[in-house]
Motif scaffolding. Structure first.
Motif: not given
Length: 212
Positions: A60-82
């Motif tokens: 039951e924890l795994i789906p929430f962990a996956g969602i958090a990881f997607l947010w983590f990955m998206g925020a990391l990619r935003e830092q790289g920018g152009e």
């Protein structure tokens, strides 16, 4: 002023999402590792009510962990920018998405262990362990290596953290299922990276705010 606040918000989002992912994933791994027997006796093992409850909680924890990881990955990619390189960023994105997919696949396979009679499914255990320790962790290794490479080239990660990332990535890539509990290396690395991002944001916020 708005640009300054936006720049500070991205590391905060990445850091918080990473901490949530690390805590949830580490908890789920520990619960599954301690509840599901492995080895020669796994096929004939019958899960006790406490073991079944532990596995159910982990799944039951795994789906929430996956969602958090997607947010983590998206925020990391935003830092790289152009400034991000297309090739490395594509591998970064692909490895992260495949990791989440295989993590969900491992969770789905583990559900087969929770049958009505409490008799664990050897096939379900084997598939769940293979997806988690072999495939998911290999994708996690690629994610760690590409993230460390991007951080080094853009100069956004300190050298010690880059070195830790390369070491963690190589460990996950080479060790795999041969060393029990090695999958905890990935959430540990995410936690260290997230805390570094949160600490860096705190340091930036304490500095002078430039007007636009």
């Amino acid at each position: 002023m708005k640009r300054r606040l936006k720049r500070l918000a991205t590391p905060w989002a990445a850091g918080m999402a990473g901490v949530v992912f690390a805590v949830l994933t580490a908890t789920a791994i520990v619960l599954v590792r301690t509840a599901l027997p492995s080895g020669a006796d796994a096929a004939e093992a019958t899960l006790e009510p406490g073991q079944r409850s532990a596995v159910r909680t982990a799944l039951e924890l795994i789906p929430f962990a996956g969602i958090a990881f997607l947010w983590f990955m998206g925020a990391l990619r935003e830092q790289g920018g152009e400034r991000e390189e297309k090739f490395v960023s594509t591998v970064f994105l692909g490895s992260g998405l495949i990791f989440v997919a295989t993590l969900f696949g491992a969770a789905a396979a583990a559900w087969s262990v929770l049958d009505a009679g409490g008799q664990g499914s050897s096939f379900g255990r084997d598939v769940a362990y293979a997806l988690l320790t072999t495939y998911a962790m290999r994708m996690a290794a690629v994610f760690v290596l590409t993230t460390s490479t991007i951080g080094r080239r853009l100069g956004v990660l300190p050298r010690p953290l880059v070195a830790i990332g390369y070491l963690a990535g190589l460990t996950l890539l080479v060790v795999g299922a041969s060393v029990p509990w090695s999958e905890l290396v990935f959430p540990a690395w995410v936690a260290v990276l997230s805390l570094n991002l949160l600490w860096g944001r705190r340091s930036d916020a304490s500095g002078p705010v430039a007007s636009t």
